[in-house]
Scaffold this motif. Sequence first.
Motif, PDB file in Angstrom:
ATOM      1  N   THR A 198       0.574  -1.339  -0.718  1.00 31.83           N
ATOM      2  CA  THR A 198       0.163   0.146   0.614  1.00 31.83           C
ATOM      3  C   THR A 198       0.983   1.123  -0.037  1.00 31.83           C
ATOM      4  OG1 THR A 198       0.072  -0.033   2.361  1.00 31.83           O
ATOM      5  CG2 THR A 198      -2.281  -0.943   1.374  1.00 31.83           C
ATOM      6  N   CYS A 199       1.869   1.086   0.087  1.00 34.43           N
ATOM      7  CA  CYS A 199       2.806   2.084   0.704  1.00 34.43           C
ATOM      8  C   CYS A 199       4.394   2.243   0.112  1.00 34.43           C
ATOM      9  CB  CYS A 199       2.600   3.027   1.654  1.00 34.43           C
ATOM     10  SG  CYS A 199       3.403   2.488   3.007  1.00 34.43           S
ATOM     11  N   TYR A 226       3.524 -10.199   2.107  1.00 28.57           N
ATOM     12  CA  TYR A 226       2.926  -9.620   1.244  1.00 28.57           C
ATOM     13  C   TYR A 226       3.322 -11.315   0.321  1.00 28.57           C
ATOM     14  CZ  TYR A 226       4.028  -5.500   2.618  1.00 28.57           C
ATOM     15  OH  TYR A 226       4.348  -4.095   3.459  1.00 28.57           O
ATOM     16  N   HIS A 240       6.823   2.417   1.926  1.00 31.36           N
ATOM     17  CA  HIS A 240       7.203   0.857   2.729  1.00 31.36           C
ATOM     18  C   HIS A 240       6.871  -0.093   2.869  1.00 31.36           C
ATOM     19  CE1 HIS A 240       7.166  -1.469   7.052  1.00 31.36           C
ATOM     20  NE2 HIS A 240       8.259  -0.825   6.845  1.00 31.36           N
ATOM     21  N   CYS A 241       5.987  -0.769   2.324  1.00 37.89           N
ATOM     22  CA  CYS A 241       5.633  -2.013   1.758  1.00 37.89           C
ATOM     23  C   CYS A 241       6.626  -2.237   0.175  1.00 37.89           C
ATOM     24  CB  CYS A 241       4.383  -2.220   0.629  1.00 37.89           C
ATOM     25  SG  CYS A 241       3.255  -1.902   2.638  1.00 37.89           S
TER      26      CYS A 241
HETATM   27 CU   LIG Z   1       3.109  -0.164   2.744  1.00 39.56          CU
END
Ligand SMILES: [Cu+2]
Length: 71
Positions: free
Chosen positions: A15-16, A67, A18-19
């Motif tokens: 989602t971002c 993930y 960081h991911c």
């Molecule tokens: Cu993230």
Amino acid sequence: MSENTTRSYRVTGMTCAHCANAVTQEIGALPDVTDVHVEVVSGALTVTSTRPLTDDEVSTAVHEAGYDLAS
Ligand SMILES: [Cu+2]
């Protein structure tokens, strides 16, 4: 001189940035990986390595980042 292998995968659940960083770090830690590119929005994961990686190596690293690989 060995030839590089580039393969693309799709990762779900990011989602971002960081991911993307988490996936980049885990994949980048695999032996013989020379380049990793992750796009959060599309889930595209592009990996360049000096030998063909196994699907198991890639999916395990993606799992360790938190993930999943799209099947
Ligand atoms: Cu993230």
